[in-house]
Design a protein around this motif. Structure first.
Motif, PDB file in Angstrom:
ATOM      1  N   PRO A 212      44.897  42.649  27.147  1.00 41.34           N
ATOM      2  CA  PRO A 212      45.852  43.215  28.118  1.00 41.34           C
ATOM      3  C   PRO A 212      45.197  43.954  29.273  1.00 41.34           C
ATOM      4  O   PRO A 212      45.615  43.806  30.427  1.00 41.34           O
ATOM      5  CB  PRO A 212      46.711  44.141  27.258  1.00 41.34           C
ATOM      6  CG  PRO A 212      45.855  44.484  26.079  1.00 41.34           C
ATOM      7  CD  PRO A 212      45.036  43.256  25.824  1.00 41.34           C
ATOM      8  N   TRP A 213      44.175  44.781  28.980  1.00 42.27           N
ATOM      9  CA  TRP A 213      43.575  45.577  30.055  1.00 42.27           C
ATOM     10  C   TRP A 213      42.823  44.701  31.034  1.00 42.27           C
ATOM     11  O   TRP A 213      42.832  44.961  32.248  1.00 42.27           O
ATOM     12  CB  TRP A 213      42.662  46.642  29.462  1.00 42.27           C
ATOM     13  CG  TRP A 213      43.405  47.651  28.642  1.00 42.27           C
ATOM     14  CD1 TRP A 213      43.324  47.836  27.295  1.00 42.27           C
ATOM     15  CD2 TRP A 213      44.382  48.575  29.121  1.00 42.27           C
ATOM     16  NE1 TRP A 213      44.181  48.824  26.892  1.00 42.27           N
ATOM     17  CE2 TRP A 213      44.855  49.309  28.002  1.00 42.27           C
ATOM     18  CE3 TRP A 213      44.908  48.873  30.375  1.00 42.27           C
ATOM     19  CZ2 TRP A 213      45.809  50.301  28.112  1.00 42.27           C
ATOM     20  CZ3 TRP A 213      45.870  49.864  30.491  1.00 42.27           C
ATOM     21  CH2 TRP A 213      46.307  50.566  29.369  1.00 42.27           C
ATOM     22  N   ARG A 214      42.183  43.662  30.538  1.00 42.40           N
ATOM     23  CA  ARG A 214      41.468  42.753  31.435  1.00 42.40           C
ATOM     24  C   ARG A 214      42.463  42.002  32.323  1.00 42.40           C
ATOM     25  O   ARG A 214      42.227  41.806  33.522  1.00 42.40           O
ATOM     26  CB  ARG A 214      40.617  41.778  30.632  1.00 42.40           C
ATOM     27  CG  ARG A 214      39.754  40.868  31.504  1.00 42.40           C
ATOM     28  CD  ARG A 214      38.929  39.931  30.639  1.00 42.40           C
ATOM     29  NE  ARG A 214      37.914  40.669  29.898  1.00 42.40           N
ATOM     30  CZ  ARG A 214      37.467  40.314  28.694  1.00 42.40           C
ATOM     31  NH1 ARG A 214      37.984  39.260  28.084  1.00 42.40           N
ATOM     32  NH2 ARG A 214      36.529  41.014  28.098  1.00 42.40           N
ATOM     33  N   VAL A 215      43.580  41.584  31.734  1.00 42.07           N
ATOM     34  CA  VAL A 215      44.602  40.884  32.520  1.00 42.07           C
ATOM     35  C   VAL A 215      45.190  41.819  33.570  1.00 42.07           C
ATOM     36  O   VAL A 215      45.430  41.417  34.724  1.00 42.07           O
ATOM     37  CB  VAL A 215      45.705  40.327  31.599  1.00 42.07           C
ATOM     38  CG1 VAL A 215      46.881  39.810  32.421  1.00 42.07           C
ATOM     39  CG2 VAL A 215      45.151  39.213  30.721  1.00 42.07           C
ATOM     40  N   LEU A 216      45.407  43.078  33.203  1.00 45.52           N
ATOM     41  CA  LEU A 216      45.926  44.045  34.179  1.00 45.52           C
ATOM     42  C   LEU A 216      44.931  44.258  35.315  1.00 45.52           C
ATOM     43  O   LEU A 216      45.334  44.369  36.495  1.00 45.52           O
ATOM     44  CB  LEU A 216      46.237  45.372  33.482  1.00 45.52           C
ATOM     45  CG  LEU A 216      47.498  45.394  32.600  1.00 45.52           C
ATOM     46  CD1 LEU A 216      47.612  46.732  31.888  1.00 45.52           C
ATOM     47  CD2 LEU A 216      48.742  45.125  33.438  1.00 45.52           C
ATOM     48  N   ARG A 217      43.630  44.314  34.991  1.00 44.47           N
ATOM     49  CA  ARG A 217      42.623  44.457  36.050  1.00 44.47           C
ATOM     50  C   ARG A 217      42.631  43.230  36.952  1.00 44.47           C
ATOM     51  O   ARG A 217      42.518  43.340  38.178  1.00 44.47           O
ATOM     52  CB  ARG A 217      41.234  44.649  35.438  1.00 44.47           C
ATOM     53  CG  ARG A 217      41.001  46.027  34.844  1.00 44.47           C
ATOM     54  CD  ARG A 217      39.508  46.314  34.674  1.00 44.47           C
ATOM     55  NE  ARG A 217      38.836  45.296  33.876  1.00 44.47           N
ATOM     56  CZ  ARG A 217      38.749  45.320  32.552  1.00 44.47           C
ATOM     57  NH1 ARG A 217      39.322  46.314  31.880  1.00 44.47           N
ATOM     58  NH2 ARG A 217      38.097  44.376  31.900  1.00 44.47           N
TER      59      ARG A 217
ATOM     60  N   TYR B 292      43.281  43.471  40.923  1.00 43.21           N
ATOM     61  CA  TYR B 292      42.336  42.985  41.926  1.00 43.21           C
ATOM     62  C   TYR B 292      42.923  41.838  42.744  1.00 43.21           C
ATOM     63  O   TYR B 292      42.717  41.762  43.963  1.00 43.21           O
ATOM     64  CB  TYR B 292      41.042  42.524  41.256  1.00 43.21           C
ATOM     65  CG  TYR B 292      40.208  43.647  40.677  1.00 43.21           C
ATOM     66  CD1 TYR B 292      40.053  44.852  41.359  1.00 43.21           C
ATOM     67  CD2 TYR B 292      39.578  43.512  39.445  1.00 43.21           C
ATOM     68  CE1 TYR B 292      39.289  45.876  40.823  1.00 43.21           C
ATOM     69  CE2 TYR B 292      38.820  44.527  38.903  1.00 43.21           C
ATOM     70  CZ  TYR B 292      38.682  45.708  39.592  1.00 43.21           C
ATOM     71  OH  TYR B 292      37.936  46.735  39.065  1.00 43.21           O
ATOM     72  N   SER B 293      43.665  40.946  42.087  1.00 44.36           N
ATOM     73  CA  SER B 293      44.246  39.810  42.806  1.00 44.36           C
ATOM     74  C   SER B 293      45.311  40.287  43.788  1.00 44.36           C
ATOM     75  O   SER B 293      45.401  39.786  44.917  1.00 44.36           O
ATOM     76  CB  SER B 293      44.870  38.814  41.813  1.00 44.36           C
ATOM     77  OG  SER B 293      43.881  38.274  40.952  1.00 44.36           O
ATOM     78  N   THR B 294      46.119  41.257  43.363  1.00 40.85           N
ATOM     79  CA  THR B 294      47.144  41.806  44.252  1.00 40.85           C
ATOM     80  C   THR B 294      46.494  42.517  45.434  1.00 40.85           C
ATOM     81  O   THR B 294      46.908  42.354  46.592  1.00 40.85           O
ATOM     82  CB  THR B 294      48.052  42.777  43.481  1.00 40.85           C
ATOM     83  OG1 THR B 294      48.648  42.092  42.373  1.00 40.85           O
ATOM     84  CG2 THR B 294      49.137  43.339  44.376  1.00 40.85           C
TER      85      THR B 294
ATOM     86  N   THR C 110      45.365  31.738  35.024  1.00 44.40           N
ATOM     87  CA  THR C 110      45.167  32.050  36.437  1.00 44.40           C
ATOM     88  C   THR C 110      46.431  32.642  37.048  1.00 44.40           C
ATOM     89  O   THR C 110      46.377  33.438  37.989  1.00 44.40           O
ATOM     90  CB  THR C 110      44.754  30.772  37.196  1.00 44.40           C
ATOM     91  OG1 THR C 110      43.543  30.253  36.631  1.00 44.40           O
ATOM     92  CG2 THR C 110      44.513  31.069  38.673  1.00 44.40           C
ATOM     93  N   MET C 111      47.585  32.245  36.488  1.00 47.70           N
ATOM     94  CA  MET C 111      48.859  32.763  37.002  1.00 47.70           C
ATOM     95  C   MET C 111      48.967  34.270  36.830  1.00 47.70           C
ATOM     96  O   MET C 111      49.722  34.931  37.553  1.00 47.70           O
ATOM     97  CB  MET C 111      50.024  32.078  36.291  1.00 47.70           C
ATOM     98  CG  MET C 111      50.199  30.612  36.644  1.00 47.70           C
ATOM     99  SD  MET C 111      50.638  30.358  38.374  1.00 47.70           S
ATOM    100  CE  MET C 111      52.301  31.013  38.403  1.00 47.70           C
ATOM    101  N   THR C 112      48.235  34.855  35.881  1.00 46.16           N
ATOM    102  CA  THR C 112      48.330  36.299  35.667  1.00 46.16           C
ATOM    103  C   THR C 112      47.650  37.085  36.773  1.00 46.16           C
ATOM    104  O   THR C 112      47.935  38.273  36.950  1.00 46.16           O
ATOM    105  CB  THR C 112      47.691  36.693  34.324  1.00 46.16           C
ATOM    106  OG1 THR C 112      46.285  36.381  34.361  1.00 46.16           O
ATOM    107  CG2 THR C 112      48.341  35.938  33.179  1.00 46.16           C
ATOM    108  N   GLY C 113      46.736  36.457  37.533  1.00 44.87           N
ATOM    109  CA  GLY C 113      46.033  37.146  38.605  1.00 44.87           C
ATOM    110  C   GLY C 113      46.538  36.722  39.968  1.00 44.87           C
ATOM    111  O   GLY C 113      47.456  37.337  40.539  1.00 44.87           O
TER     112      GLY C 113
END
Length: 589
Positions: A44-49, A53-55, A160-163
């Motif tokens: 979860p934390w990696r996906v949130l990062r 970053y992507s946003t 990839t959709m998560t970022g």
């Protein structure tokens, strides 16, 4: 001290510590989307990062048009050099910050995809070991290879959709808000235009998903056939079946080619439409902005900013379209992985885990009537080799049955104890890659003298002498650099080296010549003297060395005796042994 895996790590030749490997966890198998959510929830934390970053990166792309508009209106048109330099410096700072964030985004998303691929691969590998011997009966090697080689990567790309996917949505919303501050009509065109693009592309995505599913199914079948042909090429050449299988592969690959053309047709339309529509959209918005500039409703700087906003907006739209395409391919792959992960192990045990009988107990298989007395070599012979193989599977608890051992139902014993004390060796047993010593002694517990002794009993001394480095010589996966007879003898030597209490051998000499077979039969009888051994086959050389022979007709015991006794008393046995009659004989009256 950390327990190392022996796999070189990214820091050089140091091994990767096991503590660095994330736990696999329990995958959610209730559907493709739930499985993807499980991959997200495990990091979860990696996906949130990655999302952050992507946003930040997407939002950073939106700032240059605003800075450019201010430089034009406040600097150039106002003839203010100070303001022009200020906004030029701001543009440079935004570019540097966006580049730095882009690096962090790419690195984080690569870690997310790698974790998902690695976690999926480990889940499949773990479940494959749980399925055990039943896996090869239910999933072809080609299909399993396809899942591990390509489907795992497609599943990882879904994340990839998560970022960038989330960042694209936020950037789209941000540009819409900025356009509302410039011109509500322009903002309305942008807000309504992107959903129109989705409506146009949506049907193509659905058709592409269906055709890719069919293509992946045909691809798995073709890959499985190719793997079977390669693994059995020597045998096919020997029996003249190479041309027949070549025609089958040609037909199967031709059908795959047709499905590939169908996928390519839809894919080409999908990419053409997804590439052209955003450009048309950009042109329409630019034309409207130019008209508003001519009428004085917006400034020149705002018109340039509008063009830049919409041009940049193509990037998040592109990410959304590509993400949707990756989602389509990924969900197809997830379904294939779930087909494997939802397979349940063969139900051969009761779960009672009772202790096993004392050594020297009799093994009884009531379905066929076969009894295996302790300390003797029993041979099973039948006109249909599938019947003897089925009996062996029941004796070894590879299929459910009422087999008992020392009066205890075999299904009530702990499986670990059954596998430790009863060993089944057939010609499909896997040969892992490694040195010949490792292939014969995977646990590394035997001395070289013991290994050479097992090879001698199996008539495989020539395997060692013919290889350049003896026991240290490399053996390819499934023994591809060995002949069919050598592979069979290596499997036999490996089984003998394990020295189980009960050894069940399925046609252990079917791929060797008569002289070698006679030698193996003699040595095997001597080596297993006083130990319980079962062999299957119809060779008189092998049957003559057995303490007792059991003749099966239609899968049931028809006669028991020595080889000589059955030759004298059973015409059907004589016909089977000396002429190899493939037809079933009726029971002797």
């Amino acid at each position: 001290m950390l327990d190392a895996t022996g796999v070189p790590g990214p820091w050089g030749t140091r091994p990767l510590p096991r503590s660095a490997l994330p736990p696999v966890g329990d995958p959610d198998l209730r559907g493709p989307l739930r499985f993807v959510w499980w991959l997200i929830a495990e990091q979860p934390w990696r996906v949130l990062r990655g999302t952050f970053y992507s946003t930040l990166w997407m939002v950073g792309l939106v700032f240059p048009p605003y800075v450019l508009a201010r430089a034009i209106d406040d600097g150039l048109r106002a003839e203010n050099p100070g303001a022009l330099l200020l906004w030029a410096g701001a543009a440079a700072a935004v570019a540097v910050a966006t580049a730095a964030v882009s690096i962090l985004r790419h690195r984080t998303m690569s870690l997310i995809r790698t974790d998902a691929a690695h976690r999926t691969m480990r889940a499949i590998t773990r479940h494959s070991t749980v399925l055990g011997s039943s896996l090869s009966r239910r999933v072809s090697s080609g299909e399993l290879s396809t899942v591990q080689a390509s489907d795992v990567l497609r599943i990882a790309n879904v994340l990839t959709m998560t970022g960038p996917g989330v960042g694209a949505v936020i950037a789209y919303a941000g540009v819409s808000v900025l356009l509302f501050t410039i011109s509500p009509p322009l903002a309305a065109i942008v807000v309504l235009g992107v959903p129109v693009l989705a409506v146009v592309i949506g049907p193509l995505m659905g058709r592409l998903h269906g055709r890719q599913s069919v293509y992946r199914e045909h691809q798995g079948q073709t890959t499985a056939l190719a793997a079977d042909i390669v693994s059995g090429l020597r045998v096919l050449c020997g029996i003249g079946g190479k041309a027949h299988f070549a025609r089958r592969y040609e037909e199967r690959s031709g059908e795959l080619l047709k499905q590939g053309y169908r996928v390519s047709e839809t894919t080409s339309w999908f990419h053409a439409v997804s590439a052209c529509l955003p450009v048309v959209f950009l042109g329409a918005v630019t034309w409207v902005a130019a008209r508003l500039t001519v009428t004085g409703q917006i400034t020149v700087g705002e018109a340039v900013a509008v063009y830049a906003y919409v041009a940049i907006l193509i990037l998040p739209v592109f990410f959304l379209i590509e993400g949707a395409n990756s989602m389509i391919e990924g969900l197809v792959s997830v379904r294939r992985a779930l087909d494997l992960l939802t397979l349940r192990p063969a139900d051969t045990g009761s779960g009672r885990d009772r202790p096993g009988p004392e050594e020297g107990s009799e093994l009884i298989e009531p379905d066929s009537g076969v009894r295996v007395p302790p300390g003797l070599t029993t041979a099973l012979v039948s006109a249909d080799s599938h019947h003897t193989a089925d009996v062996v599977d029941r004796l070894g608890r590879y299929t459910a049955s009422d087999t008992s051992w020392g009066g205890i139902p075999l299904r009530d014993l702990a499986l670990d104890e059954v596998r430790h004390r009863i060993l089944v060796s057939d010609n499909d047993a896997h040969l892992f890659a490694g040195s010949l010593r490792e292939v014969l002694d995977p646990h590394g517990t035997s001395e070289d003298t013991e290994i050479h002794s097992a090879l001698h009993i199996a008539g495989a001394d020539d395997v060692v002498t013919s290889m350049p480095d003896g026991l240290g010589s490399a053996v390819e996966p499934q023994g591809r650099n060995l002949s069919g007879g050598q592979r069979q003898r290596v499997r036999l030597a490996r089984a003998l080296l394990a020295d189980p209490e009960i050894l069940l051998l399925v046609e252990p000499t079917s791929a060797v010549d008569a002289h070698t077979e006679s030698t193996i039969a003699e040595r095997l009888h001597e080596a297993r003297a006083g130990r319980t051994t079962v062999v299957t086959g119809a060779s008189p050389l092998l049957l003559d060395r057995a303490d007792r022979v059991v003749l099966l007709v239609a899968g049931k015991v028809a006669a028991i005796g020595t080889h000589g006794e059955l030759l004298a008393e059973r015409p059907d046995y004589r016909a089977l042994v000396f002429r190899g009659d493939p037809g079933e004989e009726s029971p002797h009256e």
